[in-house]
Design a protein around this motif. Structure first.
Motif, PDB file in Angstrom:
ATOM      1  N   PRO A  85       0.828  -0.889   0.274  1.00  0.00           N
ATOM      2  CA  PRO A  85       0.066  -0.170  -0.568  1.00  0.00           C
ATOM      3  C   PRO A  85       0.790   1.109  -0.140  1.00  0.00           C
ATOM      4  O   PRO A  85       1.677   1.789   0.710  1.00  0.00           O
ATOM      5  N   PRO A  86       0.513   2.699  -0.699  1.00  0.00           N
ATOM      6  CA  PRO A  86       1.437   3.159  -0.762  1.00  0.00           C
ATOM      7  C   PRO A  86       1.462   4.348   0.406  1.00  0.00           C
ATOM      8  O   PRO A  86       2.958   4.972   0.199  1.00  0.00           O
ATOM      9  N   GLY A  87       0.831   4.184   1.609  1.00  0.00           N
ATOM     10  CA  GLY A  87       0.963   4.698   2.826  1.00  0.00           C
ATOM     11  C   GLY A  87       0.972   6.158   2.956  1.00  0.00           C
ATOM     12  O   GLY A  87       0.114   6.579   2.330  1.00  0.00           O
ATOM     13  N   LYS A  88       2.109   6.688   3.314  1.00  0.00           N
ATOM     14  CA  LYS A  88       2.052   8.319   3.260  1.00  0.00           C
ATOM     15  C   LYS A  88       1.960   9.224   2.229  1.00  0.00           C
ATOM     16  O   LYS A  88       0.893   9.804   1.897  1.00  0.00           O
ATOM     17  N   TRP A  89       2.003   9.005   0.660  1.00  0.00           N
ATOM     18  CA  TRP A  89       1.952   9.674  -0.546  1.00  0.00           C
ATOM     19  C   TRP A  89       1.648   8.394  -1.167  1.00  0.00           C
ATOM     20  O   TRP A  89       0.941   7.920  -2.141  1.00  0.00           O
ATOM     21  N   LYS A  90      -0.255   8.848  -1.063  1.00  0.00           N
ATOM     22  CA  LYS A  90      -1.100   7.568  -1.781  1.00  0.00           C
ATOM     23  C   LYS A  90      -1.683   7.579  -2.860  1.00  0.00           C
ATOM     24  O   LYS A  90      -2.299   7.180  -3.638  1.00  0.00           O
ATOM     25  N   GLU A  91      -1.162   9.315  -3.560  1.00  0.00           N
ATOM     26  CA  GLU A  91      -1.713   8.948  -4.755  1.00  0.00           C
ATOM     27  C   GLU A  91      -0.570   8.899  -5.551  1.00  0.00           C
ATOM     28  O   GLU A  91      -0.357   8.559  -7.065  1.00  0.00           O
ATOM     29  N   SER A  92       0.310   8.217  -5.183  1.00  0.00           N
ATOM     30  CA  SER A  92       1.132   7.160  -5.982  1.00  0.00           C
ATOM     31  C   SER A  92       0.641   6.046  -6.485  1.00  0.00           C
ATOM     32  O   SER A  92       0.859   4.640  -7.953  1.00  0.00           O
ATOM     33  N   GLY A  93      -0.289   5.156  -5.315  1.00  0.00           N
ATOM     34  CA  GLY A  93      -1.224   4.503  -5.710  1.00  0.00           C
ATOM     35  C   GLY A  93      -0.202   2.728  -4.964  1.00  0.00           C
ATOM     36  O   GLY A  93       0.719   3.498  -4.744  1.00  0.00           O
ATOM     37  N   ASN A  94      -0.540   2.106  -4.936  1.00  0.00           N
ATOM     38  CA  ASN A  94      -0.589   0.752  -5.057  1.00  0.00           C
ATOM     39  C   ASN A  94       1.271   0.709  -6.076  1.00  0.00           C
ATOM     40  O   ASN A  94       2.691  -0.679  -5.493  1.00  0.00           O
ATOM     41  N   LEU A  95       0.936   0.767  -7.140  1.00  0.00           N
ATOM     42  CA  LEU A  95       2.216   0.538  -8.574  1.00  0.00           C
ATOM     43  C   LEU A  95       3.091   0.845  -7.681  1.00  0.00           C
ATOM     44  O   LEU A  95       4.108   0.317  -8.212  1.00  0.00           O
ATOM     45  N   VAL A  96       3.281   2.417  -7.718  1.00  0.00           N
ATOM     46  CA  VAL A  96       3.994   2.619  -7.341  1.00  0.00           C
ATOM     47  C   VAL A  96       4.989   2.862  -6.283  1.00  0.00           C
ATOM     48  O   VAL A  96       6.100   2.563  -6.006  1.00  0.00           O
ATOM     49  N   ALA A  97       4.067   2.490  -4.770  1.00  0.00           N
ATOM     50  CA  ALA A  97       4.751   2.311  -3.535  1.00  0.00           C
ATOM     51  C   ALA A  97       5.296   0.404  -4.161  1.00  0.00           C
ATOM     52  O   ALA A  97       6.400   0.201  -3.572  1.00  0.00           O
ATOM     53  N   THR A  98       4.898  -0.890  -4.718  1.00  0.00           N
ATOM     54  CA  THR A  98       4.962  -2.086  -5.056  1.00  0.00           C
ATOM     55  C   THR A  98       6.520  -1.884  -6.015  1.00  0.00           C
ATOM     56  O   THR A  98       7.746  -2.538  -5.128  1.00  0.00           O
ATOM     57  N   ALA A  99       6.897  -1.139  -7.361  1.00  0.00           N
ATOM     58  CA  ALA A  99       8.035  -0.737  -7.780  1.00  0.00           C
ATOM     59  C   ALA A  99       9.047  -0.519  -6.512  1.00  0.00           C
ATOM     60  O   ALA A  99      10.519  -0.855  -6.825  1.00  0.00           O
ATOM     61  N   MET A 100       8.884   0.429  -5.474  1.00  0.00           N
ATOM     62  CA  MET A 100      10.064   0.972  -4.764  1.00  0.00           C
ATOM     63  C   MET A 100      10.318  -0.043  -4.084  1.00  0.00           C
ATOM     64  O   MET A 100      11.775   0.082  -3.577  1.00  0.00           O
ATOM     65  N   GLY A 101       9.272  -1.050  -3.380  1.00  0.00           N
ATOM     66  CA  GLY A 101       9.175  -1.048  -1.688  1.00  0.00           C
ATOM     67  C   GLY A 101      10.202  -2.657  -3.155  1.00  0.00           C
ATOM     68  O   GLY A 101      11.383  -3.035  -2.340  1.00  0.00           O
ATOM     69  N   ALA A 102       9.967  -3.013  -3.970  1.00  0.00           N
ATOM     70  CA  ALA A 102      10.643  -4.264  -4.788  1.00  0.00           C
ATOM     71  C   ALA A 102      12.436  -3.688  -4.650  1.00  0.00           C
ATOM     72  O   ALA A 102      12.991  -4.313  -4.533  1.00  0.00           O
ATOM     73  N   LEU A 103      12.125  -2.364  -5.232  1.00  0.00           N
ATOM     74  CA  LEU A 103      13.469  -2.052  -5.891  1.00  0.00           C
ATOM     75  C   LEU A 103      14.537  -1.669  -4.456  1.00  0.00           C
ATOM     76  O   LEU A 103      15.405  -1.899  -4.691  1.00  0.00           O
ATOM     77  N   SER A 104      13.900  -1.460  -3.685  1.00  0.00           N
ATOM     78  CA  SER A 104      14.632  -1.327  -2.010  1.00  0.00           C
ATOM     79  C   SER A 104      15.251  -1.912  -1.410  1.00  0.00           C
ATOM     80  O   SER A 104      16.665  -2.678  -0.782  1.00  0.00           O
ATOM     81  N   LEU A 105      13.834  -3.389  -1.774  1.00  0.00           N
ATOM     82  CA  LEU A 105      14.728  -5.252  -1.500  1.00  0.00           C
ATOM     83  C   LEU A 105      15.670  -5.345  -2.706  1.00  0.00           C
ATOM     84  O   LEU A 105      16.771  -6.513  -2.020  1.00  0.00           O
ATOM     85  N   GLU A 106      15.887  -5.021  -3.546  1.00  0.00           N
ATOM     86  CA  GLU A 106      17.166  -5.022  -4.146  1.00  0.00           C
ATOM     87  C   GLU A 106      18.365  -4.490  -4.006  1.00  0.00           C
ATOM     88  O   GLU A 106      19.231  -4.541  -5.424  1.00  0.00           O
ATOM     89  N   VAL A 107      18.173  -4.012  -3.455  1.00  0.00           N
ATOM     90  CA  VAL A 107      19.667  -2.879  -4.098  1.00  0.00           C
ATOM     91  C   VAL A 107      20.314  -3.485  -3.373  1.00  0.00           C
ATOM     92  O   VAL A 107      21.799  -3.369  -4.256  1.00  0.00           O
TER      93      VAL A 107
END
Length: 209
Positions: A177-199
């Motif tokens: 879920p996007p959390g603080k930046w709701k306008e980003s939606g689940n898509l952007v939040a999921t991309a950033m979550g995955a990229l964070s874990l793949e660093v």
């Protein structure tokens, strides 16, 4: 890349949400610098003055004793902007021992190496923190490159939070879920979550190369 170069402010080195040079903010600035760095790695020529101007922006929005605490449009530090500014400094060649890098890292995580000083609390997320993928994404990028005990502390803490908050069941399983930046939606939040874990898998520590 030519559009990015041409839209940089010649006065302060920043970028904004337009293809015309104007006032800047650290959020847009960071994304443009990442694009320019990728272009350089790919072998494209980036004007030297573009990178030199970028340093002007970091000086403009840098606060704190060593100017390592970055704000959105001025030197009033915000979590995501400090992490983003710290990462851009690394792209520009800052090493982990740079006082600005140390100041940024301690702001994000706290001071685990007291060096005879009073301990700093930092802004390390915890289980009660609101989800802030934007901050966490840049936190992973910048602190991974820092490669200090502060990185280990951030990784052990925020990695577990990310894994715990991923949706486990239902039609949105696997997303965040996007959390603080709701306008980003689940898509952007999921991309950033995955990229964070793949660093660990996408980057090598720059100062070791």
């Amino acid at each position: 890349i030519q559009t990015i170069v041409k839209s940089q402010s010649p006065q302060h080195g920043g970028w904004r949400y337009t293809s015309q040079p104007r006032d800047g903010d650290t959020s847009v600035f960071g994304w443009q610098m990442m694009a320019l760095h990728c272009a350089q790695v790919a072998g494209l020529d980036i004007p030297e003055k573009t990178m030199e101007r970028a340093k002007l922006w970091l000086d403009k929005v840098g606060g704190g004793e060593h100017k390592g605490l970055y704000g959105y449009t001025g030197p009033s530090p915000q979590d995501a902007m400090v992490a983003e500014g710290m990462f851009v400094q690394q792209l520009l060649g800052a090493t982990p021992s740079d006082p600005r890098q140390i100041e940024s890292a301690e702001y994000l995580v706290g001071d685990t190496n007291l060096r005879g000083r009073r301990k700093k609390k930092g802004n390390l997320p915890n289980a009660k923190s609101q989800t802030n993928m934007y901050y966490w994404y840049y936190g992973f990028l910048s602190l991974y490159q820092h490669q200090s005990p502060l990185w280990k502390k951030w990784n052990l803490t925020v990695r577990e939070i990310l894994v715990d908050r991923q949706v486990k069941e239902g039609p949105d399983a696997g997303t965040w879920p996007p959390g603080k930046w709701k306008e980003s939606g689940n898509l952007v939040a999921t991309a950033m979550g995955a990229l964070s874990l793949e660093v660990y898998y996408r980057y090598l520590p720059m100062y070791k190369i």
